[in-house]
Design a protein around this motif. Structure first.
Motif, PDB file in Angstrom:
ATOM      1  N   UNK A   1       8.298 -14.596   9.482  1.00  0.00           N
ATOM      2  CA  UNK A   1       8.318 -15.805  10.312  1.00  0.00           C
ATOM      3  C   UNK A   1       9.671 -15.929  11.030  1.00  0.00           C
ATOM      4  N   UNK A   2      10.735 -15.595  10.326  1.00  0.00           N
ATOM      5  CA  UNK A   2      12.068 -15.636  10.946  1.00  0.00           C
ATOM      6  C   UNK A   2      12.151 -14.726  12.168  1.00  0.00           C
ATOM      7  N   UNK A   3      11.392 -13.612  12.136  1.00  0.00           N
ATOM      8  CA  UNK A   3      11.489 -12.649  13.231  1.00  0.00           C
ATOM      9  C   UNK A   3      10.703 -13.103  14.473  1.00  0.00           C
ATOM     10  N   UNK A   4       9.994 -14.236  14.371  1.00  0.00           N
ATOM     11  CA  UNK A   4       9.170 -14.690  15.500  1.00  0.00           C
ATOM     12  C   UNK A   4       9.934 -15.691  16.356  1.00  0.00           C
ATOM     13  N   UNK A   5       9.481 -15.853  17.609  1.00  0.00           N
ATOM     14  CA  UNK A   5      10.040 -16.922  18.426  1.00  0.00           C
ATOM     15  C   UNK A   5       9.588 -18.267  17.854  1.00  0.00           C
TER      16      UNK A   5
ATOM     17  N   UNK B   1      13.840   4.529  21.383  1.00  0.00           N
ATOM     18  CA  UNK B   1      12.681   4.195  20.561  1.00  0.00           C
ATOM     19  C   UNK B   1      12.783   4.886  19.196  1.00  0.00           C
ATOM     20  N   UNK B   2      12.575   4.082  18.160  1.00  0.00           N
ATOM     21  CA  UNK B   2      12.506   4.591  16.781  1.00  0.00           C
ATOM     22  C   UNK B   2      11.035   4.598  16.379  1.00  0.00           C
ATOM     23  N   UNK B   3      10.518   5.783  16.083  1.00  0.00           N
ATOM     24  CA  UNK B   3       9.067   5.906  15.913  1.00  0.00           C
ATOM     25  C   UNK B   3       8.739   6.608  14.590  1.00  0.00           C
ATOM     26  N   UNK B   4       7.820   6.007  13.841  1.00  0.00           N
ATOM     27  CA  UNK B   4       7.260   6.674  12.666  1.00  0.00           C
ATOM     28  C   UNK B   4       5.748   6.732  12.897  1.00  0.00           C
ATOM     29  N   UNK B   5       5.229   7.875  13.334  1.00  0.00           N
ATOM     30  CA  UNK B   5       3.800   7.944  13.675  1.00  0.00           C
ATOM     31  C   UNK B   5       2.907   7.804  12.442  1.00  0.00           C
ATOM     32  N   UNK B   6       1.726   7.246  12.675  1.00  0.00           N
ATOM     33  CA  UNK B   6       0.722   7.188  11.612  1.00  0.00           C
ATOM     34  C   UNK B   6      -0.210   8.397  11.707  1.00  0.00           C
ATOM     35  N   UNK B   7      -0.311   8.938  12.908  1.00  0.00           N
ATOM     36  CA  UNK B   7      -1.207  10.070  13.149  1.00  0.00           C
ATOM     37  C   UNK B   7      -0.368  11.207  13.737  1.00  0.00           C
ATOM     38  N   UNK B   8      -0.183  12.240  12.938  1.00  0.00           N
ATOM     39  CA  UNK B   8       0.758  13.302  13.340  1.00  0.00           C
ATOM     40  C   UNK B   8       0.243  14.152  14.495  1.00  0.00           C
ATOM     41  N   UNK B   9      -1.040  14.021  14.823  1.00  0.00           N
ATOM     42  CA  UNK B   9      -1.568  14.803  15.942  1.00  0.00           C
ATOM     43  C   UNK B   9      -1.382  14.110  17.285  1.00  0.00           C
ATOM     44  N   UNK B  10      -0.992  12.853  17.261  1.00  0.00           N
ATOM     45  CA  UNK B  10      -0.869  12.088  18.495  1.00  0.00           C
ATOM     46  C   UNK B  10       0.557  12.149  19.034  1.00  0.00           C
ATOM     47  N   UNK B  11       0.704  12.428  20.309  1.00  0.00           N
ATOM     48  CA  UNK B  11       2.024  12.478  20.919  1.00  0.00           C
ATOM     49  C   UNK B  11       2.256  11.279  21.837  1.00  0.00           C
TER      50      UNK B  11
ATOM     51  N   UNK C   1      -1.510   3.831  17.499  1.00  0.00           N
ATOM     52  CA  UNK C   1      -0.993   3.012  16.401  1.00  0.00           C
ATOM     53  C   UNK C   1       0.003   3.842  15.592  1.00  0.00           C
ATOM     54  N   UNK C   2       1.201   3.293  15.424  1.00  0.00           N
ATOM     55  CA  UNK C   2       2.229   3.962  14.616  1.00  0.00           C
ATOM     56  C   UNK C   2       2.525   3.133  13.374  1.00  0.00           C
ATOM     57  N   UNK C   3       3.229   3.724  12.423  1.00  0.00           N
ATOM     58  CA  UNK C   3       3.711   2.929  11.293  1.00  0.00           C
ATOM     59  C   UNK C   3       4.862   2.051  11.766  1.00  0.00           C
ATOM     60  N   UNK C   4       5.700   2.613  12.630  1.00  0.00           N
ATOM     61  CA  UNK C   4       6.748   1.821  13.272  1.00  0.00           C
ATOM     62  C   UNK C   4       6.931   2.355  14.679  1.00  0.00           C
ATOM     63  N   UNK C   5       7.162   1.445  15.613  1.00  0.00           N
ATOM     64  CA  UNK C   5       7.420   1.812  17.016  1.00  0.00           C
ATOM     65  C   UNK C   5       8.395   0.758  17.510  1.00  0.00           C
ATOM     66  N   UNK C   6       9.672   0.998  17.263  1.00  0.00           N
ATOM     67  CA  UNK C   6      10.665  -0.051  17.496  1.00  0.00           C
ATOM     68  C   UNK C   6      11.441   0.179  18.785  1.00  0.00           C
TER      69      UNK C   6
ATOM     70  N   UNK D   1      12.891  -4.826  18.361  1.00  0.00           N
ATOM     71  CA  UNK D   1      12.272  -4.618  17.041  1.00  0.00           C
ATOM     72  C   UNK D   1      13.281  -4.004  16.064  1.00  0.00           C
ATOM     73  N   UNK D   2      14.155  -3.135  16.558  1.00  0.00           N
ATOM     74  CA  UNK D   2      15.165  -2.550  15.655  1.00  0.00           C
ATOM     75  C   UNK D   2      16.091  -3.636  15.128  1.00  0.00           C
TER      76      UNK D   2
END
Ligand code: FES
Ligand SMILES: [Fe+2]
Lengths: 429, 160
Positions: free
Chosen positions: A222-226, B39-49, B55-60, B64-65
């Motif tokens: 929640x903190x991370x939201x606007x 971009x900091x990326x942790x893919x969920x699907x290793x075949x996708x570029x 959909x990734x596990x993280x895509x910051x 977001x970082x």
């Protein structure tokens, strides 16, 4: 003889461990009860195996589990869906290990028996030795009964239980509302997150309609939201409710203004979605379409729990699989629109990544809490888990169901009532 | 353009520095290693570029970082508080492309996490896109390809 008596004692035990308002902690940790649950619950009801969009074309398939049993969801050339037991009829090898894909046939890697998309045994190497032994038509991959609702595919081993729609009953209305988040496009699976936690599956089952934990466990989210979005997620004092829908299903409405995504389309566009709106305008979408898509992008303002293994949770499916008494696998399935504008689906995936999955801002904290429940349940020789919150503050919903406040434990009690009924089955002799 | 050994040494030094920051929770310094567009990326699907449309596990991105770091530092996340230490081994570093504007490198990582008294291990291939600058490199992209992205992971309250 004595073994038989033991089994019966255990059975009685599980059903007796559920009372209205409390359940015994051994339900999380007794391996014998766990085995019995797979037989009495998972092998005896409708279990979610996937969404039709995951097998879009003739020849598409995905693998899944019903309790401990591996199955394949496939689509044949006539576009019919099949759920097949993933067990070769020769000596029992799994015929498919891929998560998903496209194929013409399932060929067993052991001795090469080949099965069609509908499970029929098509060919086997050097068939002469089977002359007069059996006919190929006798040995297809075994099929389960399959029915779908709004693209959600369920299967069951039981031919004699009620049709899926009867089982879903009061939940159907909420599934219909849930599917409006395609924004006018059919809902489609965009991908999934998979993780596990060291705890019993029922801990996860309870969680879907547990609003009480949200401001505590998800404070960092929640903190991370606007501010405007954070206000939306501050719902414990709002008009929300939890409704028992029967058959173990329940709905928790957190954000009543987001129940029907096709209403209130004239709301101003929230800051969080301004960039999406602009991208949609750039793609030539009219202002009406933009508003509709932006509103759909939020996801719904409710969590719908479908007993025993899937929930439609705001913007995604949450699918659980019991692995052992103290281990559960979870899939967070991201949803978007089939043919919807790319910026819409991208936004949906970014929102999913923000909260869900093993690296989201929400799930790891849920996981920590669930793990603590499992660990804590080992303390003491005897003890109870409380699910009695709001028990004396119930009302009747518009649909005539029992309902409580948004942070009551009405949904959990509904799920445990169904659980108790199924675990007690066959005991009244 | 530098000789290959010199460049490799610089890349190895950078990767080691970044890993050390993350293991020792030097998150603010870590944030300053990035370009604003990185971009900091942790893919969920290793075949996708096509990471943006997948959909990734993280895509910051940068926001977001910063939010991810805030979550790990502000004491509000019960899982971040109870995460133990991590120790990561970075090895098998190879420079794949050595442009003047962008250096692309790949290495192996084994990240070990102690969590509730149990050791959890995450092997991964890590791909770096590095922008040479006056004072070393800046991160333009980092992709962490977890070996068991395809399986069921434990939940994660640290940065890979
Ligand atoms: S086990 Fe499948 S062909 Fe023998
Ligand atoms: Fe939660």
């Amino acid at each position: 003889m004595s073994e038989l008596i033991d089994m019966q004692n255990i059975s009685l035990k599980a059903a007796e461990m559920v009372e209205e308002g409390r359940v015994h902690k051994d339900l999380y940790s007794d391996p014998a009860i766990f085995e019995e649950e797979l037989d009495k619950v998972f092998n005896n009801t409708w279990v979610f195996v996937g969404h039709a969009s995951e097998v879009p074309e003739a020849g598409s398939f995905k693998t899944a589990y019903i309790g401990r049993q591996p199955v394949i969801l496939s689509r044949d050339r006539k576009m019919n869906l099949h759920v097949l037991q993933n067990r070769c009829r020769h000596r029992g090898a799994t015929v498919c290990e891929a998560r998903k894909g496209k194929t013409k046939a399932f060929t067993c890697p052991y001795h090469g028996w080949g099965y069609g998309l509908d499970g029929s045994l098509r060919a086997l190497p050097k068939p002469e030795e089977y002359d007069g032994v059996f006919d190929k038509s006798e040995l297809p991959l075994e099929s389960l009964r399959v029915e779908t609702y709004q693209g959600m595919v369920f299967a069951t081993f039981r031919d004699d239980i009620e049709p899926l729609e009867d089982f879903l009953g009061g939940a159907k209305k909420w599934i219909d509302l849930f599917m409006k988040q395609g924004g006018g496009y059919p809902v489609k699976v965009l991908g999934e997150h998979r993780f596990n936690f060291p705890g019993n599956w029922k801990i996860q089952l309870e969680n879907t309609t547990d609003a009480y934990h949200f401001p505590i466990v998800h404070k960092s989210f929640v903190t991370s939201l606007d501010d405007a979005t954070a206000d939306i997620f501050d719902f414990l004092d709002g008009e929300g409710f939890v409704e028992d829908l029967g058959n173990g299903h329940s709905v928790m409405v957190m954000i009543p203004q987001l129940v029907d995504l096709e209403e209130d389309l004239d709301q101003p566009i929230p800051a969080r979605f301004e960039k999406l709106a602009q991208e949609l305008r750039n793609e030539g979408k009219t202002e009406d379409e933009v508003k509709k898509l932006v509103r759909a992008a939020h996801g719904t303002g409710f969590n719908l729990n479908l007993f025993p293994n899937v929930s439609c949770s705001m913007a995604f499916f949450r699918v659980l699989r019991p692995v052992s008494v103290g281990e559960t696998e979870i899939q967070h399935v991201a949803l978007g629109g089939e043919g919807a504008p790319a910026p819409f689906n991208r936004k949906r995936m970014r929102l999913h990544e923000h909260f869900q999955g093993p690296m989201g801002f929400g799930t790891p904290d849920d996981g920590e809490a669930w793990e603590r429940v499992q660990k804590g349940s080992m303390a003491g020789n005897d003890g109870w888990i409380l699910v009695n919150r709001g028990m004396n503050n119930l009302h009747q919903s518009k649909d005539g169901n029992v309902a409580g406040s948004v942070c009551s434990e009405t949904g959990m009690r509904g799920a445990y009532r169904q659980y108790k009924k199924m675990m007690a089955a066959g005991e009244e002799k | 353009m530098k000789s290959n050994t010199q460049l490799l040494a610089q890349v190895i030094e950078f990767i080691g520095y970044e890993a050390d920051l993350l293991d020792h929770k030097g998150y603010q310094e870590w944030l300053s290693l990035w370009t604003e567009s990185g971009l900091y990326i942790v893919p969920a699907d290793l075949n996708e570029m096509d990471y943006l449309n997948t959909l990734n596990l993280a895509m910051d991105d940068a926001d977001m970082r910063r939010m991810r770091v805030a979550r790990l530092e502000n004491g509000e996340s019960v899982s971040a508080i109870s995460v133990g230490d991590t120790v990561r081994m970075m090895s098998r570093v190879r420079v794949l492309e050595a442009g003047d504007d962008l250096v692309i490198a790949r290495c192996a990582m084994t990240l070990n996490e102690l969590r509730h008294g149990k050791l959890v291990t995450y092997p991964a291939n890590v791909e770096y896109s590095l922008k040479p600058s006056a004072d070393g490199f800046k991160l333009e992209q980092k992709v962490v390809k977890l070996l068991h992205a395809d399986g069921f992971l434990r939940t994660v309250s640290f940065i890979f």
